[in-house]
Design an enzyme around this catalytic site. Structure first.
Site, PDB file in Angstrom:
ATOM      1  N   GLY A 100       0.774  -1.233   0.000  1.00 14.28           N
ATOM      2  CA  GLY A 100       0.000   0.000   0.000  1.00 14.28           C
ATOM      3  C   GLY A 100       0.797   1.270   0.000  1.00 14.28           C
ATOM      4  N   LYS A 125       4.020   1.331  -4.806  1.00 14.69           N
ATOM      5  CA  LYS A 125       4.976   0.761  -5.763  1.00 14.69           C
ATOM      6  C   LYS A 125       4.351   0.661  -7.158  1.00 14.69           C
ATOM      7  CE  LYS A 125       5.457  -2.886  -3.183  1.00 14.69           C
ATOM      8  NZ  LYS A 125       4.703  -2.434  -1.990  1.00 14.69           N
ATOM      9  N   GLU A 160     -10.629  -0.726  29.711  1.00 16.55           N
ATOM     10  CA  GLU A 160     -10.172   0.401  28.899  1.00 16.55           C
ATOM     11  C   GLU A 160      -9.709   1.560  29.775  1.00 16.55           C
ATOM     12  OE1 GLU A 160      -9.677   0.085  25.834  1.00 16.55           O
ATOM     13  OE2 GLU A 160     -10.714  -1.833  25.590  1.00 16.55           O
TER      14      GLU A 160
END
Length: 781
Positions: free
Chosen positions: A352, A355, A575
């Site tokens: 990604g 290239k 969390e």
């Protein structure tokens, strides 16, 4: 065989055409064929020209017309009556002109093709048109032969168009209702042909077919059986059905079989000849198409491709590949200095990063033929096709030189060749690789053919492929930096209708997305536009980009997944533990957002951090990252005196960091400053380790000590700030999502100073200030 040759001679127009024999074949009346339709009537108006011949037609057509002018019988008459062939002369073009059955011109063209000549674009177009004409010629021949075979089949099957019936249907539906006109017996085949009156009604429907076949067990007593049935039906003698007998001639059947055989052989010959012509390798082979390289020719002169200006970022990579373009455009500038352009370049980097996009830009800018082909297209099930396609590709490239050959995902054919004698090596892939090596730098290699290749697995490529003289220039395209991300966002934001100028978003989005590739950035911009359209907005706003970033990182919120109250409490404390440890430690990233909304990627909650563009890490920084990852597990144990399976991904990250510190970074005093590669599985899943089993046990022990030390430190931080942990968890249970401003209001600022971050609330405030000043229109509600 003599009869077949005679038939083919009759089908081939020459100086003395034979239309009598051709039409005799088409009308179904050959020597020895018997029919009950009566004798041939004499020709009438033999010398009277009509139709195209009267308008000055060709001599063969006029001759054929004069012979075929009388009334026709059989399939010819049917074709004329139904206006399928309005005039008999139309049958002449169906059989092809004299050119179609003359191979002298083809041989002359083949001789001309063998002459050496330089290829120019005009020559390529002329050769392409010539091949198209040849293909069309052979297709016309095939079409003619198919028409002849169809007509002969119709002649043979015309009498069977009504199908077969049983004796009961014959008596009840035809004989009893007076629909039978006559009956014809074929003794050799035990078949009776039943002919009906025109307009006959069978099975309650009018029938177009007037002849049906009926199989009879004892053909010799059929007439007796018929008369007995008529007696039962009280049919008078004058209304009795006439019975006739038909005997087929051996010569007619043999001639028909020979004709169909000859036509079939001719069709097969032309099919194989056409396949041999189509293959560029030449020769009489139907497999030439398989050996052809299925490359894509990119024409940069159209101006519709991707240019270097369209490729954002990748400044060093663009500079390196631009040398190939400059050399192909003006080689004298390099040659006068004695410089030689590299034979090839290998584009490396994570997926990604652009290239293939850079290769497309080279194809557009080079203004020379660009042949693109994917690596997996070389290898097929049939052995030897990969090497043949490599030869075909480079043969075409040399003919079009100067030229660029691009092979995408070259690791499919460029893997390291096996050195073991176990017999598990892939011979087909190795043959393809060997042929590729020879074509790139071998005895017959020529200049002005440059090879570009791309892969994200450079570690598996063969060393012979990457040596100087082949893919000697390695262009590494890494994940974009902050400046490159800003440029990429600017490029993708051009096509969006934004509330603010693109520069207002690009810098902030670039800071929000460290470690993102160009494909990820394009996905964020597209997701933001889709979200704005789904919400009914007329332009893309800041919260649309926030949603897009959050979706790419953690997935979209899954509202259909409803957690129980107990599970929500566990997720909230988990969390909150991550967020609190990250907030209190010095070397951790800023906490941007904490959410306990379930996500589509199987996460029940997430803490969004803002990673920095950092390339070097100290031992303390890695240790505190381990502590932050263990914050959720420790918070569960402290708050509920038990742990759950929700920390699986956190434990995996902690283990990876610990082993990296011990085995690769040399941060364990008992192991020393050594570095070992990551474990790779070998044959049958058995890995090869460059260290002893005793050293492995020592490294396992050091990694275990590191994880235990990090967990104890995390527990101490949470126990010292238990009230803050409770406050964060309660806020999450109430709001479900809290951001940086909410955390700062609940537990105060970070003890080690403000962390580098982009607060979403400040971003929104900046947008509101712009809108209030009247610089841009207000966002849609």
């Amino acid at each position: 065989m003599a009869a077949a040759l005679l038939l083919l001679r009759g089908l081939r127009p020459g100086p003395e055409p034979r239309p009598r024999r051709l039409w005799g074949l088409l009308s179904g009346r050959g020597p020895g064929l018997s029919s009950g339709a009566g004798a041939r009537r004499p020709y009438a108006a033999r010398g009277t020209p009509v139709g195209p011949a009267a308008a000055g037609g060709h001599a063969p057509q006029s001759l054929l017309l004069r012979i075929l002018t009388p009334s026709f019988e059989g399939i010819s008459g049917l074709l004329l009556k139904q206006h399928i062939v309005p005039n008999a002369v139309r049958l002449w073009p169906l059989s092809g002109s004299t050119l179609y059955f003359n191979t002298s011109r083809m041989k002359q063209k083949n001789k001309d093709n063998d002459k050496p000549k330089g290829k120019t674009p005009e020559d390529d177009e002329e050769e392409k048109r010539r091949k198209e004409r040849e293909d069309q010629m052979y297709r016309e021949r095939l079409r003619t032969l198919f028409i002849i075979a169809l007509v002969m089949s119709l002649l043979n099957s015309l009498s069977t168009s009504g199908g077969s019936i049983s004796w009961a249907d014959f008596v009840n539906e035809m004989l009893a209702k007076g629909e039978v006109q006559r009956v014809q017996v074929v003794p050799e085949s035990d078949v009776v042909e039943v002919y009906l009156h025109p307009g006959a009604v069978v099975f309650g429907r009018p029938r177009l077919a007037l002849m049906y076949r009926m199989q009879v067990a004892n053909i010799d007593k059929f007439e007796e059986k018929l008369r007995a049935a008529e007696d039962e039906l009280n049919i008078e003698s004058k209304d009795r059905i006439p019975v006739s007998y038909k005997r087929t001639g051996f010569f007619g059947n043999a001639l028909y079989a020979l004709g169909m055989t000859a036509v079939g052989l001719a069709i097969l010959w032309y099919v194989f000849r056409l396949a041999g012509m189509t293959g560029r390798e030449g020769g009489f082979s139907a497999f030439n198409q398989l050996k052809m390289a299925r490359f894509t020719i990119v024409d940069g002169k159209t101006g519709k491709g991707v240019s270097f200006q369209d490729v954002a970022g990748m400044h060093e990579a663009k500079l390196e590949v631009r040398e190939f373009v400059d050399y192909l455009k003006s080689p004298e500038r390099f040659l006068q200095l004695g410089a030689k352009v590299p034979k090839g370049a290998l584009l490396l980097g994570p997926p990604g990063c652009g290239k293939t996009l850079l290769a497309k830009a080279v194809a557009t800018e080079a203004q020379v033929p660009f042949l693109a082909m994917a690596g997996p297209e070389f290898v097929e099930v049939i052995g030897g096709l990969g090497a043949a396609r490599v030869r075909s590709l480079f043969k075409e490239a040399r003919a079009r030189a100067p030229c660029i050959v691009y092979i995408d995902e070259i690791d499919a054919v460029g893997k390291k060749r096996s050195t073991s004698m176990s017999g598990f090596s892939n011979t087909e892939e190795e043959q393809t690789l060997n042929q590729l090596l020879v074509e790139m730098d071998g005895m017959g290699t020529t200049d002005h053919v440059i090879v570009l290749a791309s892969t994200n697995r450079a570690d598996v490529l063969d060393n012979a492929l990457m040596r100087p003289g082949r893919l000697d220039r390695h262009v590494f395209i890494d994940l974009p930096t902050l400046q490159e991300r800003r440029e990429i966002f600017e490029q993708h934001l051009k096509g969006l209708k934004l509330t603010q100028p693109s520069s207002f978003y690009s810098q902030r989005l670039a800071e929000l997305t460290p470690g993102f590739s160009g494909a990820d950035i394009a996905n964020i911009c597209n997701e933001a536009a889709l979200h704005a359209a789904r919400e009914g907005h007329t332009s893309v706003h800041t919260f649309n980009f926030e949603y897009a970033v959050e979706r790419v990182i953690a997935g979209t919120a899954k509202k259909s997944k409803i957690l129980s109250k107990e599970e929500q409490r566990v997720v909230a404390f988990h969390e909150s533990g991550h967020a609190l440890v990250g907030w209190l430690l010095e070397h951790t990233e800023a906490v941007m957002k904490v959410s306990i909304a379930p996500r589509t990627n199987a996460a029940l909650g997430f803490s969004q951090m803002l990673p920095r563009d950092q390339y070097l890490f100290t031992k303390e920084q890695l240790f505190e990252r381990m502590c932050m990852a263990l914050g959720g597990r420790a918070a569960e144990a402290i708050s509920f005196s038990r742990v759950t399976s929700g920390a699986q991904d956190d434990l995996r990250k902690v283990t990876r960091i610990a082993y990296s510190m011990v085995k690769q970074f040399g941060m364990a005093p008992s192991i020393g400053p050594v570095s070992f590669p990551e474990a790779q599985e070998g044959l049958m899943g058995i890995g090869r380790r460059p260290f002893s089993q005793g050293l492995q046990q020592m490294m396992d022990h050091e990694a275990k000590l590191l994880v235990a030390k990090a967990y104890r430190h995390t527990e101490k931080v949470l126990l010292d700030n238990l009230d803050k942990l409770q406050a964060l968890a309660n806020a999450l249970l109430e709001k479900e999502v809290i951001n940086y401003e909410d955390i700062e209001a609940l537990i105060g600022p970070p003890p080690h100073g403000p962390k580098k971050m982009i607060a979403p609330q400040k971003w929104i405030d900046a947008e509101k200030e712009r809108q209030a000043s009247g610089e841009e229109e207000a966002p849609a509600p």
